[in-house]
Motif scaffolding. Structure first.
Motif: not given
Length: 171
Positions: A23-27, A34-35, A44-46, A48-61
């Motif tokens: 993420l940091v070194g490429d995309i 480019m922008s 890059v909405p996904f 956002d710290r709050r979105v990231f924190d919620v997504s981190a709680t989602i189980p891998t499956p």
């Protein structure tokens, strides 16, 4: 970095590495450059710290399986956008090299490089033209063609033209 999260499942470990390297070194770097180069504001909405924190709680499956990624996101997206959009395969930022090399304009430009003096120093130019012709006829040879083309341009710039300024000599 991978060892830092050795207690997590394999998918989460790979995501961790992506977060700190890809993420940091490429995309994100490409998006930022480019922008800015075209005076565009990019978000890059996904990330956002709050979105990231919620997504981190989602189980891998619920995140991914053997055939698909972003399972929970895709399911949630179906509430707002058509299902075929939500289920679309991930593309990233593809460059249409495959199509470009089939257009006469670019085909001829590359063919000129493939039959030139520099190409003859390193390659069987008949083989290069054969690859280019096969590609134009429908077979995908774009990766090989692009690698050779970039090599030829690089060689011309740095060894033939020597357009890169030399380092200043110490006084």
């Amino acid at each position: 970095v991978y060892a830092e999260v050795k207690d997590l499942d394999e998918t989460t470990r790979m995501q961790y590495v992506d977060l700190y390297f890809w993420l940091v070194g490429d995309i994100l770097l490409k998006t930022d450059k480019m922008s800015m180069a075209h005076s565009l504001e990019s978000r890059v909405p996904f990330l956002d710290r709050r979105v990231f924190d919620v997504s981190a709680t989602i189980p891998t499956p619920l995140k991914a399986n053997e055939t698909q990624t972003k399972l929970t996101l895709r399911e949630a997206s179906e509430r707002a956008i058509p299902k075929d959009w939500a289920q679309k395969e991930k593309l990233g930022f593809p460059v249409p090299v495959v199509n470009w090399l089939r257009q006469d304009r670019y085909y001829n430009q590359v063919k000129e490089w493939f039959t030139g003096d520099i190409a003859r120093e390193f390659f069987n130019t008949d083989e290069l033209v054969r690859l280019l012709d096969e590609h134009k006829a429908g077979a995908d040879r774009s990766r090989k063609i692009w690698i050779v083309y970039m090599f030829l341009m690089w060689y011309k710039i740095y060894f033939v033209d020597k357009t890169v300024p030399e380092k200043p000599k110490a006084r």
